[in-house]
Write a protein that holds these residues in place. Structure first.
Motif, PDB file in Angstrom:
ATOM      1  N   TYR A 159       0.884  -1.551  -0.397  1.00 17.86           N
ATOM      2  CA  TYR A 159       0.344  -0.164  -0.089  1.00 17.86           C
ATOM      3  C   TYR A 159       1.212   1.441  -0.182  1.00 17.86           C
ATOM      4  O   TYR A 159       0.697   2.365  -0.789  1.00 17.86           O
ATOM      5  CB  TYR A 159      -1.004   0.186   1.599  1.00 17.86           C
ATOM      6  CG  TYR A 159      -1.429  -1.184   1.798  1.00 17.86           C
ATOM      7  CD1 TYR A 159      -2.991  -1.719  -0.086  1.00 17.86           C
ATOM      8  CD2 TYR A 159      -1.287  -2.081   2.078  1.00 17.86           C
ATOM      9  CE1 TYR A 159      -3.192  -2.588   0.042  1.00 17.86           C
ATOM     10  CE2 TYR A 159      -2.039  -3.446   2.205  1.00 17.86           C
ATOM     11  CZ  TYR A 159      -3.089  -3.487   0.986  1.00 17.86           C
ATOM     12  OH  TYR A 159      -3.867  -4.613   0.605  1.00 17.86           O
ATOM     13  N   LEU A 160       1.853   1.285   0.070  1.00 16.56           N
ATOM     14  CA  LEU A 160       2.783   2.309  -0.273  1.00 16.56           C
ATOM     15  C   LEU A 160       3.157   2.350  -1.491  1.00 16.56           C
ATOM     16  O   LEU A 160       3.003   3.907  -2.123  1.00 16.56           O
ATOM     17  CB  LEU A 160       4.751   1.937   0.161  1.00 16.56           C
ATOM     18  CG  LEU A 160       4.204   1.424   2.130  1.00 16.56           C
ATOM     19  CD1 LEU A 160       6.478   0.747   1.466  1.00 16.56           C
ATOM     20  CD2 LEU A 160       4.468   3.009   2.936  1.00 16.56           C
ATOM     21  N   SER A 161       2.679   2.337  -2.505  1.00 13.76           N
ATOM     22  CA  SER A 161       2.158   2.113  -3.653  1.00 13.76           C
ATOM     23  C   SER A 161       1.165   3.485  -3.748  1.00 13.76           C
ATOM     24  O   SER A 161       1.029   4.673  -4.879  1.00 13.76           O
ATOM     25  CB  SER A 161       2.069   1.582  -4.693  1.00 13.76           C
ATOM     26  OG  SER A 161       0.869   0.618  -4.265  1.00 13.76           O
ATOM     27  N   ASP A 162       0.199   3.805  -3.077  1.00 14.05           N
ATOM     28  CA  ASP A 162      -0.840   4.771  -3.631  1.00 14.05           C
ATOM     29  C   ASP A 162      -1.902   5.501  -1.387  1.00 14.05           C
ATOM     30  O   ASP A 162      -1.296   5.574  -1.708  1.00 14.05           O
ATOM     31  CB  ASP A 162      -1.938   3.978  -4.472  1.00 14.05           C
ATOM     32  CG  ASP A 162      -2.866   5.682  -5.024  1.00 14.05           C
ATOM     33  OD1 ASP A 162      -2.912   6.113  -4.185  1.00 14.05           O
ATOM     34  OD2 ASP A 162      -3.697   4.802  -6.327  1.00 14.05           O
ATOM     35  N   VAL A 163      -1.916   3.996  -1.441  1.00 15.83           N
ATOM     36  CA  VAL A 163      -2.957   4.299   0.179  1.00 15.83           C
ATOM     37  C   VAL A 163      -3.146   4.796   0.631  1.00 15.83           C
ATOM     38  O   VAL A 163      -3.236   5.016   1.010  1.00 15.83           O
ATOM     39  CB  VAL A 163      -3.449   2.825  -0.043  1.00 15.83           C
ATOM     40  CG1 VAL A 163      -4.479   2.543   1.584  1.00 15.83           C
ATOM     41  CG2 VAL A 163      -4.531   2.127  -1.263  1.00 15.83           C
ATOM     42  N   LEU A 164      -1.599   4.400   1.199  1.00 14.76           N
ATOM     43  CA  LEU A 164      -0.872   4.520   2.536  1.00 14.76           C
ATOM     44  C   LEU A 164      -0.632   6.497   2.439  1.00 14.76           C
ATOM     45  O   LEU A 164      -0.899   6.577   3.055  1.00 14.76           O
ATOM     46  CB  LEU A 164       0.207   4.120   2.668  1.00 14.76           C
ATOM     47  CG  LEU A 164      -0.241   2.188   3.587  1.00 14.76           C
ATOM     48  CD1 LEU A 164       0.912   2.018   4.055  1.00 14.76           C
ATOM     49  CD2 LEU A 164      -0.681   2.810   5.081  1.00 14.76           C
ATOM     50  N   PRO A 165       0.791   6.774   0.950  1.00 15.87           N
ATOM     51  CA  PRO A 165       0.355   8.791   1.371  1.00 15.87           C
ATOM     52  C   PRO A 165      -0.377   8.936   0.957  1.00 15.87           C
ATOM     53  O   PRO A 165      -0.020  10.022   1.112  1.00 15.87           O
ATOM     54  CB  PRO A 165       1.447   8.036  -0.091  1.00 15.87           C
ATOM     55  CG  PRO A 165       1.423   6.883  -1.001  1.00 15.87           C
ATOM     56  CD  PRO A 165       1.402   5.681   0.076  1.00 15.87           C
ATOM     57  N   THR A 166      -1.400   8.402  -0.011  1.00 20.46           N
ATOM     58  CA  THR A 166      -3.206   8.520  -0.458  1.00 20.46           C
ATOM     59  C   THR A 166      -3.715   9.350   1.065  1.00 20.46           C
ATOM     60  O   THR A 166      -3.633  10.793   1.362  1.00 20.46           O
ATOM     61  CB  THR A 166      -3.449   8.436  -1.556  1.00 20.46           C
ATOM     62  OG1 THR A 166      -3.123   8.464  -2.409  1.00 20.46           O
ATOM     63  CG2 THR A 166      -4.510   9.271  -1.678  1.00 20.46           C
ATOM     64  N   ALA A 167      -3.635   8.818   1.465  1.00 20.88           N
ATOM     65  CA  ALA A 167      -4.427   9.251   3.293  1.00 20.88           C
ATOM     66  C   ALA A 167      -3.636  10.059   3.913  1.00 20.88           C
ATOM     67  O   ALA A 167      -4.332  10.448   4.669  1.00 20.88           O
ATOM     68  CB  ALA A 167      -4.508   7.566   3.875  1.00 20.88           C
ATOM     69  N   TRP A 168      -2.276   9.406   4.066  1.00 23.02           N
ATOM     70  CA  TRP A 168      -1.275  10.643   4.419  1.00 23.02           C
ATOM     71  C   TRP A 168      -1.530  12.078   4.657  1.00 23.02           C
ATOM     72  O   TRP A 168      -1.545  12.666   5.582  1.00 23.02           O
ATOM     73  CB  TRP A 168       0.062   9.954   5.303  1.00 23.02           C
ATOM     74  CG  TRP A 168       1.160   9.927   6.163  1.00 23.02           C
ATOM     75  CD1 TRP A 168       1.967  11.320   5.672  1.00 23.02           C
ATOM     76  CD2 TRP A 168       1.285  10.127   7.022  1.00 23.02           C
ATOM     77  NE1 TRP A 168       1.728  11.807   6.838  1.00 23.02           N
ATOM     78  CE2 TRP A 168       2.127  10.554   7.675  1.00 23.02           C
ATOM     79  CE3 TRP A 168       1.028   8.416   7.861  1.00 23.02           C
ATOM     80  CZ2 TRP A 168       2.930  10.424   9.090  1.00 23.02           C
ATOM     81  CZ3 TRP A 168       1.854   8.413   9.305  1.00 23.02           C
ATOM     82  CH2 TRP A 168       1.842   9.391  10.149  1.00 23.02           C
ATOM     83  N   GLN A 169      -1.342  11.894   2.926  1.00 23.88           N
ATOM     84  CA  GLN A 169      -0.786  13.301   2.772  1.00 23.88           C
ATOM     85  C   GLN A 169      -2.454  14.201   3.101  1.00 23.88           C
ATOM     86  O   GLN A 169      -2.988  15.264   2.571  1.00 23.88           O
ATOM     87  CB  GLN A 169      -1.179  13.253   1.467  1.00 23.88           C
ATOM     88  CG  GLN A 169      -0.850  14.935   0.624  1.00 23.88           C
ATOM     89  CD  GLN A 169      -0.546  14.965  -1.220  1.00 23.88           C
ATOM     90  OE1 GLN A 169       0.940  14.325  -1.529  1.00 23.88           O
ATOM     91  NE2 GLN A 169      -1.126  15.429  -1.718  1.00 23.88           N
ATOM     92  N   ALA A 170      -3.784  13.413   2.842  1.00 26.54           N
ATOM     93  CA  ALA A 170      -5.040  14.003   3.079  1.00 26.54           C
ATOM     94  C   ALA A 170      -4.977  14.357   4.434  1.00 26.54           C
ATOM     95  O   ALA A 170      -6.143  15.376   4.421  1.00 26.54           O
ATOM     96  CB  ALA A 170      -6.091  12.857   2.558  1.00 26.54           C
ATOM     97  N   VAL A 171      -4.402  13.599   6.014  1.00 27.31           N
ATOM     98  CA  VAL A 171      -4.930  14.094   6.562  1.00 27.31           C
ATOM     99  C   VAL A 171      -3.632  14.862   6.642  1.00 27.31           C
ATOM    100  O   VAL A 171      -4.371  15.662   7.684  1.00 27.31           O
ATOM    101  CB  VAL A 171      -3.891  12.402   7.151  1.00 27.31           C
ATOM    102  CG1 VAL A 171      -4.577  13.182   8.759  1.00 27.31           C
ATOM    103  CG2 VAL A 171      -5.307  11.306   7.260  1.00 27.31           C
TER     104      VAL A 171
END
Ligand SMILES: NC(=O)c1ccc[n+]([C@@H]2O[C@H](COP(=O)([O-])OP(=O)(O)OC[C@H]3O[C@@H](n4cnc5c(N)ncnc54)[C@H](O)[C@@H]3O)[C@@H](O)[C@H]2O)c1
Ligand SMILES: [Zn+2]
Ligand SMILES: [Zn+2]
Length: 393
Positions: A159-171
């Protein structure tokens, strides 16, 4: 090799296609071991078809093992285990030096006036073959990779490809004050992970959706949930009722352009998705509209002086926005594709054996690549409890 290809609206197939090879000294080729389907892929499946060509290889959330390395990729070796970010960036231009990797000036798709090239994401983003395949050519491989250690399962890192950094940046972009509150609209994979990260940072989190099993996942991790299907009142009123009449400090929109509850824009999107590409393309680039129900909800929910963070993807060029309300409420708005590598060092410590974000059990389905057509269908229709599908080539 076998690869998931786009063939038309709601039509993906698994085809035999030529193996990718090194084309430039800065390329690498990886053998894919896990590759996810994303909510962003659903936009290609449904409304962005005008920008796709039958046969395009989909996918932008792969990880695997390096099998070939170009002569200009000194920092990768055959056998390295890597996750590939969804965006292709050089790591060394004006934008990359500011960690704005989705704006990389080496890979920007200037013909379409767009930012950095993305894997498997239509001609708007460079028509680069994607990662739902047995092998993937990685351009700008000297920077477009995240090395991960051997040992833990793929689920720990994929999920480092997208979900994790996207969610992190969203927060981060939601700019929640210390101990503050955030509403998260949509608990698909992005909203779900953003809820986990926001809760981990100690914020009050209220997650909103209308799919019961998605809300149940969020609730099981200690997040408050609101099911919009269960209440006739506008969601803004419901949230104000939970927050002293003010609304939450911040709102994350993890829904994007295909929100439920926008019938007129849905009709326009559907009509243009059936037009020939030659007519639909210029039309969408000038007068395209999004289904804005989630964004309108966000504007209503956020407290005065609060922040809205958009991670859901929008693509309309003629979207009507309530500027009076935005201006009067003094709303701060931040948005964009996630700059993946900017956040990796912050996230990595949370991917230990304690698994505080629950990544090891995050996938609802792990299926063979050959079952991709079925996987797209259940994910889009939200059948069979599909929330996040990982494909195994
Ligand atoms: N910014 C980025 O870098 C980035 C990266 C990945 C995904 N995305 C985008 O994030 C969005 C979510 O992705 P996902 O994988 O979680 O997709 P998804 O389609 O599985 O999730 C969307 C969720 O929103 C819910 N929803 C729909 N309308 C709603 C409404 N009006 N109010 C509240 N909830 C509503 C749906 O029921 C669904 O559960 C997509 O638009 C995707 O393209 C952005
Ligand atoms: Zn994605
Ligand atoms: Zn760059």
């Amino acid at each position: 090799m076998r690869a998931v290809t786009w063939q038309g609206k709601r039509d993906v197939r698994v085809d035999t296609v030529p193996d990718p090879k090194i084309e430039k000294p800065t390329d690498a080729v990886i053998e894919v071991t896990s590759t996810n389907i994303c909510g962003s892929d659903l936009h290609l499946y449904e409304v962005l078809g005008a920008f796709m060509t039958p046969g395009d290889i989909l996918g932008h959330e792969p990880m695997g093992i390096v099998r070939e390395v170009g002569t200009d990729v000194p920092n990768l070796t055959v056998g390295d285990r890597v996750v590939i970010p969804f965006q292709i960036s050089c790591g060394n231009c004006f934008m990359c030096n500011r960690q704005l990797y989705t704006q990389c000036e080496t890979t920007q798709v200037r013909d379409h006036g767009m930012g950095a090239a993305l894997f498997g994401y239509s001609e708007l983003y460079g028509a680069v073959p994607g990662g739902q395949a047995q092998y993937l050519r990685v351009p700008q491989a000297q920077f477009t990779h995240i090395k991960v250690p051997d040992g833990p399962p793929d689920s720990r890192f994929v999920y480092l490809s997208d979900v994790l950094p996207t969610a992190w940046q969203a927060v981060v972009y939601a700019d929640v004050p210390e101990g503050g509150s955030v509403t998260i609209l949509g608990v698909g994979p992005i909203g779900d992970m953003a809820a986990r990260i926001a809760a981990h940072r100690g914020y009050r989190v209220i997650a909103v959706d209308r799919v019961p099993e998605r809300l149940a996942r969020a609730e099981s991790r200690g997040v408050e949930v609101v099911n919009t299907a269960e209440s006739a009142a506008p969601i803004g009123e419901v949230i104000r009722g939970l927050t002293d009449g003010r609304g939450t400090d911040s709102v994350i929109d993890a829904v994007g352009m295909e929100a439920h509850g926008s019938p007129v824009a849905k009709a326009i999107q559907q009509a243009s998705s059936f037009l020939p590409a030659a007519i639909a393309k210029p039309m969408m680039q000038k007068i395209g509209v999004d289904r804005l129900d989630a964004l309108y909800s966000a504007i209503d929910i956020v407290r005065r002086g609060g922040t809205i963070s958009l991670s859901g993807v929008y693509g309309g060029m003629a979207d009507p926005l309530p500027m009076l309300t935005l201006f009067d409420k003094q709303v701060q708005l931040r948005m964009g594709q996630a700059n993946v590598k900017k956040w990796v060092d912050d996230i990595m410590p949370l991917l230990d054996d304690g698994d505080p974000l629950g990544v090891d059990t995050f996938a609802s389905h792990i299926l063979p690549l050959e079952e991709a057509p079925h996987a797209y269908e259940i994910f889009q229709k939200k059948q069979d409890g599909a929330v996040k599908v990982v494909l195994k080539p």
